[in-house]
Scaffold this motif. Structure first.
Motif, PDB file in Angstrom:
ATOM      1  N   PHE A  95     -39.188  20.968  16.434  1.00 18.13           N
ATOM      2  CA  PHE A  95     -37.882  21.613  16.612  1.00 18.13           C
ATOM      3  C   PHE A  95     -36.790  20.758  15.976  1.00 18.13           C
ATOM      4  O   PHE A  95     -36.813  19.523  16.091  1.00 18.13           O
ATOM      5  N   ARG A  96     -35.856  21.418  15.340  1.00 16.26           N
ATOM      6  CA  ARG A  96     -34.643  20.756  14.860  1.00 16.26           C
ATOM      7  C   ARG A  96     -33.708  20.594  16.048  1.00 16.26           C
ATOM      8  O   ARG A  96     -33.475  21.536  16.805  1.00 16.26           O
ATOM      9  N   LEU A  97     -33.153  19.368  16.247  1.00 15.46           N
ATOM     10  CA  LEU A  97     -32.324  19.090  17.422  1.00 15.46           C
ATOM     11  C   LEU A  97     -30.851  19.355  17.122  1.00 15.46           C
ATOM     12  O   LEU A  97     -30.319  18.907  16.095  1.00 15.46           O
ATOM     13  N   ASN A  98     -30.232  20.067  18.037  1.00 18.60           N
ATOM     14  CA  ASN A  98     -28.795  20.344  17.949  1.00 18.60           C
ATOM     15  C   ASN A  98     -28.145  19.779  19.214  1.00 18.60           C
ATOM     16  O   ASN A  98     -28.371  20.280  20.319  1.00 18.60           O
ATOM     17  N   TYR A  99     -27.325  18.726  19.061  1.00 16.87           N
ATOM     18  CA  TYR A  99     -26.761  18.030  20.214  1.00 16.87           C
ATOM     19  C   TYR A  99     -25.461  18.709  20.653  1.00 16.87           C
ATOM     20  O   TYR A  99     -24.534  18.885  19.856  1.00 16.87           O
ATOM     21  N   VAL A 100     -25.408  19.072  21.934  1.00 14.17           N
ATOM     22  CA  VAL A 100     -24.262  19.803  22.482  1.00 14.17           C
ATOM     23  C   VAL A 100     -23.716  19.081  23.708  1.00 14.17           C
ATOM     24  O   VAL A 100     -24.334  18.159  24.233  1.00 14.17           O
ATOM     25  N   HIS A 101     -22.517  19.527  24.160  1.00 11.33           N
ATOM     26  CA  HIS A 101     -21.864  18.991  25.365  1.00 11.33           C
ATOM     27  C   HIS A 101     -21.663  17.478  25.275  1.00 11.33           C
ATOM     28  O   HIS A 101     -21.943  16.735  26.226  1.00 11.33           O
ATOM     29  N   VAL A 102     -21.167  17.038  24.111  1.00 10.41           N
ATOM     30  CA  VAL A 102     -20.836  15.619  23.948  1.00 10.41           C
ATOM     31  C   VAL A 102     -19.635  15.305  24.840  1.00 10.41           C
ATOM     32  O   VAL A 102     -18.678  16.078  24.903  1.00 10.41           O
ATOM     33  N   PRO A 103     -19.646  14.183  25.600  1.00 10.91           N
ATOM     34  CA  PRO A 103     -18.491  13.838  26.448  1.00 10.91           C
ATOM     35  C   PRO A 103     -17.186  13.840  25.655  1.00 10.91           C
ATOM     36  O   PRO A 103     -17.148  13.440  24.488  1.00 10.91           O
ATOM     37  N   ASP A 104     -16.107  14.308  26.314  1.00  9.47           N
ATOM     38  CA  ASP A 104     -14.821  14.481  25.636  1.00  9.47           C
ATOM     39  C   ASP A 104     -14.275  13.188  25.044  1.00  9.47           C
ATOM     40  O   ASP A 104     -13.533  13.214  24.062  1.00  9.47           O
ATOM     41  N   SER A 105     -14.609  12.061  25.637  1.00  9.32           N
ATOM     42  CA  SER A 105     -14.060  10.789  25.174  1.00  9.32           C
ATOM     43  C   SER A 105     -14.858  10.166  24.030  1.00  9.32           C
ATOM     44  O   SER A 105     -14.506   9.090  23.550  1.00  9.32           O
ATOM     45  N   LEU A 106     -15.927  10.854  23.591  1.00  8.01           N
ATOM     46  CA  LEU A 106     -16.805  10.282  22.568  1.00  8.01           C
ATOM     47  C   LEU A 106     -16.980  11.248  21.394  1.00  8.01           C
ATOM     48  O   LEU A 106     -16.862  12.468  21.551  1.00  8.01           O
ATOM     49  N   LEU A 107     -17.271  10.666  20.246  1.00 14.16           N
ATOM     50  CA  LEU A 107     -17.583  11.436  19.051  1.00 14.16           C
ATOM     51  C   LEU A 107     -18.945  10.985  18.546  1.00 14.16           C
ATOM     52  O   LEU A 107     -19.157   9.801  18.278  1.00 14.16           O
ATOM     53  N   LEU A 108     -19.878  11.934  18.417  1.00 11.82           N
ATOM     54  CA  LEU A 108     -21.227  11.606  17.960  1.00 11.82           C
ATOM     55  C   LEU A 108     -21.213  11.301  16.467  1.00 11.82           C
ATOM     56  O   LEU A 108     -20.834  12.140  15.652  1.00 11.82           O
ATOM     57  N   MET A 109     -21.633  10.087  16.110  1.00 16.76           N
ATOM     58  CA  MET A 109     -21.664   9.669  14.713  1.00 16.76           C
ATOM     59  C   MET A 109     -23.078   9.747  14.134  1.00 16.76           C
ATOM     60  O   MET A 109     -23.257  10.109  12.973  1.00 16.76           O
ATOM     61  N   ASN A 110     -24.076   9.405  14.958  1.00 16.14           N
ATOM     62  CA  ASN A 110     -25.446   9.393  14.456  1.00 16.14           C
ATOM     63  C   ASN A 110     -26.420   9.454  15.639  1.00 16.14           C
ATOM     64  O   ASN A 110     -26.072   9.056  16.751  1.00 16.14           O
TER      65      ASN A 110
END
Length: 312
Positions: free
Chosen positions: A38-53
């Motif tokens: 499965f290809r992973l799609n990351y959701v519901h990232v905490p508001d105070s953070l930005l997913l970089m990698n």
């Protein structure tokens, strides 16, 4: 062909088809173990953070189930949402344990199938902490007014500032945000325009709380009035008198006629500082230190005067 031969061929075809179907059903009823990716799609990232990698962009599951289930799974979606609301920080490293996302993996396969193994037990992430910063909006305006017209007050920008939310390294040196360029020529009437904000190229991961602003200006036909304002000399040494030539300076005011009728020379104060004289110069620099409000244009026509000092 003779009728009996045709009947024999039909019977043979029916028997062959039935045998194949019986074999196929038997095979599909067996239990198999296989891998599904499965290809992973990351959701519901905490508001105070930005997913970089993320350590993984996909996940491979070893699953067990009947042949029928495997046949159906070949047509299922190849993308799986992973909820990051339970992401954990330990020793400056963000991660998601297998038990925190196993339920999400299990929901991606048919109920009659079971997960035997996952190719990774922990997912690791690189986040950048988000900050918010308020910066002013600077309109990019090239304005040429018609002859004998002025702006009654400063340009009005609504909103005059915006909130940026993004990685600290992107916002650290940012001081302002500009609008798209607006060119107006020979303007003789008040105007309002909606302008798009220009996103700086350095803001790759930053969000702007608004995308446009409203720019307004009041334009009017002006009248002129020249006033003779006395020059006050400060920092005069004790026991010394001074005389300036001339002893008044002209101040040019541009405003609406009704406003000009209200102002007099006493509404202004022109000042010269004797301590600022250098190299025995014969001139004093003059500046306006007080003027009435509500006058769009005030111009000091004489910026220096001659002087003579006299001991008492």
């Amino acid at each position: 062909m003779k009728g009996s031969t045709k009947r024999k061929i039909k019977v043979f075809a029916v028997l062959l088809t039935s045998s194949f179907l019986a074999w196929l059903i038997s095979q599909l009823s067996e239990t198999y173990t296989d891998q599904i990716t499965f290809r992973l799609n990351y959701v519901h990232v905490p508001d105070s953070l930005l997913l970089m990698n993320a350590s993984q962009k996909d996940v491979t599951l070893t699953v067990r189930g009947s042949g029928w289930k495997f046949l159906g799974s070949r047509f299922s979606s190849g993308t799986l949402d992973i909820d990051l609301s339970k992401v954990t920080l330990n020793k400056n490293r963000f991660f998601l344990r297998e038990r925190d996302y196993m339920e999400q993996l299990a929901s991606a396969i048919p109920q009659a199938m079971s997960i035997v193994r996952v190719n990774s037990d922990t997912l690791f992430f690189d986040f950048s902490r988000l900050v918010s910063k308020k910066v002013p909006v600077v309109p990019a305006l090239e304005l040429n007014l018609a002859q004998n017209f002025l702006l009654e007050k400063e340009l009005e920008v609504v909103p005059d500032s915006i909130i940026l939310t993004g990685p600290e390294q992107e916002l650290d040196t940012l001081r302002e945000v500009k609008t798209e360029l607006l060119e107006l020529n020979d303007v003789s009437e008040s105007f309002t325009r909606t302008l798009q904000l220009v996103r700086p190229e350095t803001l790759q991961q930053t969000r702007l709380n608004v995308g446009e602003v409203r720019l307004s200006a009041v334009v009017f036909r002006f009248s002129e009035k020249i006033l003779d304002v006395p020059v006050d000399v400060i920092n005069l040494p004790e026991g010394t008198q001074i005389r300036t030539f001339p002893n008044t300076v002209e101040v040019l005011c541009k405003a609406r006629l009704e406003k000009l009728k209200e102002i007099t020379a006493t509404d202004f104060r022109a000042e010269a500082n004797l301590e600022e004289v250098q190299d025995n110069s014969a001139f004093l620099q003059v500046r306006l230190v007080h003027q009435p409000e509500g006058i769009p244009s005030i111009q000091l026509l004489q910026r220096q005067v001659e002087y003579i000092l006299k001991r008492e």
